[in-house]
Structures are given as structure tokens and as C-alpha cells.
Enzyme design. Structure first.
Site, PDB file in Angstrom:
ATOM      1  N   GLY A   1       0.852  -1.631  -0.087  1.00 29.78           N
ATOM      2  CA  GLY A   1       0.159  -0.614   0.376  1.00 29.78           C
ATOM      3  C   GLY A   1       1.023   1.046   0.399  1.00 29.78           C
TER       4      GLY A   1
ATOM      5  N   GLY B   1       1.550   5.084   3.599  1.00 27.54           N
ATOM      6  CA  GLY B   1       2.114   4.473   2.799  1.00 27.54           C
ATOM      7  C   GLY B   1       3.387   5.016   1.988  1.00 27.54           C
TER       8      GLY B   1
ATOM      9  N   TYR C   1     -15.103  -4.294   9.659  1.00 26.15           N
ATOM     10  CA  TYR C   1     -13.391  -3.723   9.453  1.00 26.15           C
ATOM     11  C   TYR C   1     -13.120  -3.673  10.502  1.00 26.15           C
ATOM     12  CZ  TYR C   1      -9.851   0.027   9.265  1.00 26.15           C
ATOM     13  OH  TYR C   1      -8.798   0.641   8.841  1.00 26.15           O
TER      14      TYR C   1
ATOM     15  N   GLY D   1      -1.763   8.145   1.059  1.00 22.00           N
ATOM     16  CA  GLY D   1      -1.658   8.019   2.466  1.00 22.00           C
ATOM     17  C   GLY D   1      -0.697   7.542   3.891  1.00 22.00           C
TER      18      GLY D   1
END
Length: 257
Positions: free
Chosen positions: A13, A19, A162, A17
Site C-alpha cells: 500500500g 504508505g 473492518y 496515505g
């Protein structure tokens, strides 16, 4: 400032963001970075963040976590570059605000299955591959980006899958830390609160907007992604050996346990 020269790091990722900020920091510290992305649009984002691939210090690898075969191939492609990986940073994840009590059966099941696949099974596959590799090499580092919802639950009941996925993969990482500590495998969990990312912005829209979310925070501000990146870079050096197994809460004193 931590020096990561000679460290080969696989970061999932990496295009956005947390990452993207972590990828920048890794590059600044001299790491040999394997930057994971999901497909062509995210590859373009990676080029914008990091520049073009460099045979000595930067490689892009693709993989959709909804596909087990692509997850396995991701690890193989990462190893092919330098023949080894020193650090695995598991940042990629999905958050789809469905799967609550009042959703229809089809939506409920789809959300639970996809969250389990992307946030648990794919991550566990990569951890499994890393542990096997690290045992052969005499050690290595796993850093998992979890979430504070894995400890405290969610405020929005539509996000039950989640929260469950973040708690589940956290338990996997903790168990690996305990089981392989004597073989030089260090495992850390970072549990951010509200971070300035698109995922958090999407969450805020479901909670009455950014101002409403910000008012609930002790510091009245969101965590900058770069702050998480700095913590990841520090852990990647392996200098905090006896912190292995710990969950690091990064939420500006909004959730203290």
C-alpha cells in the site's frame, strides 16, 4: 535520524496515505524499497511520489489482495529483486462501510468476506512467507499497521467487519511475535487513530464531517501520516528489539489504555 542503508524493505500500500509518506521516508534514509501497489492507476501514483524505478534502490510490485494467487506472486516478485527481504511492512488494507446489522444479506456477506480476505488472509499469507524466509536468514522484521478499532471497536456499526479484521490480524502478528522471538523475528503493531488519509476522510463523512470527528479528539487534530512513517522507519532499523510484540497507540491521547 535512522539509517536504513542496506535494508531491503517490502512496503504494501505504498502509493497513498501512510504508505506514501513511509515510502518517502524509506527512500530518504537509503533503504532499498519494494513498493507495492494494486494496479496501473496506483503505479502512476507511485511514480509521482517516488519517481521512476531504479534497479539499485526502488522496485514496484503489483498485487490485488482480493486474489490469493496475486498475493503469493507479490512475495515471489519481491524476493526476486535482491534475493531477500529484511523488513515487511503491512500497510495495505480496505475499509468499506458496510456489513452492519441492518444491511441486506448480500451486502453483509460481501463486506465480511472481502474484509477478511484483504485485511486478514492476504496479510497472514505475507506474514507466513516472511516468517519462513526470516527463519532461513536468522531473523527479520514485520511491522503491521492495525487500527485503534482493533482494541476499542468502532463508533459506526456499519463498520463491524473492518473492526473485526483489524483485531484478527493484530492477534496474528502478536502470536508470531511470541512464537518466533527466539529466532530473531521482531514483530511490531502500530494502531493509529484518526490519520489524515483518504480512508479517514471517508470515515469522517459518515460521522457528521471532519469538524465533528475532530471535536472528539484530545488534541483536536488528526495524526499526520508522516508521523506514522517516522515510527515505522525507526522500528525498521531493528534497534528496538525488546519492543517486539508491542502495540503502539498513535492517537494523540484520545484513547489511552
Amino acid at each position: 535520524m535512522s539509517n536504513l542503508e542496506q535494508h531491503t524493505i517490502l512496503l504494501t500500500g505504498a502509493s497513498r496515505g501512510i504508505g506514501a509518506e513511509t515510502a518517502r521516508i524509506f527512500r530518504d534514509r537509503g533503504a532499498r524499497l519494494i513498493a507495492h501497489h494494486r494496479g496501473d492507476p496506483e503505479r502512476a501514483d507511485l511514480v509521482e511520489v517516488l519517481g521512476n524505478e531504479d534497479p539499485e534502490s526502488l522496485r514496484f510490485v503489483a498485487g490485488d489482495f482480493l486474489d490469493d494467487g496475486q498475493v503469493e506472486q507479490l512475495w515471489s516478485n519481491a524476493l526476486d529483486w535482491r534475493g531477500h527481504v529484511d523488513v515487511l511492512v503491512l500497510n495495505a488494507a480496505m475499509m468499506w462501510p458496510h456489513g452492519g446489522v441492518d444491511d441486506d444479506e448480500e451486502t453483509w456477506l460481501q463486506s465480511w468476506q472481502q474484509h477478511h480476505q484483504v485485511n486478514v488472509l492476504a496479510q497472514a499469507r505475507l506474514m507466513r512467507a516472511a516468517v519462513r524466509h526470516f527463519r532461513e536468514r536468522g531473523g527479520g522484521i514485520i511491522i503491521l499497521i492495525s487500527s485503534w478499532v482493533g482494541q476499542r471497536g468502532v463508533t459506526n456499526p456499519s463498520m463491524l467487519p473492518y473492526a473485526a479484521s483489524k483485531a484478527a490480524i493484530k492477534a496474528v502478528a502478536q502470536s508470531i511475535a511470541r512464537a518466533y522471538a527466539d529466532q530473531g523475528i521482531l514483530t511490531y503493531i502500530i494502531a493509529p487513530g484518526i490519520v489524515r488519509t483518504r480512508m479517514s476522510t471517508d470515515f469522517a463523512a459518515l460521522q457528521g464531517g471532519e469538524d465533528a470527528v475532530t471535536r472528539t479528539l484530545a488534541m483536536k487534530e488528526w495524526v499526520p501520516p508522516s508521523e506514522i512513517g517516522e515510527i515505522i522507519a525507526c522500528l525498521a532499523t531493528g534497534k528496538a528489539k525488546h519492543l517486539s510484540g508491542a502495540t503502539l497507540d498513535v492517537n494523540g491521547a484520545s484513547y489511552i489504555r
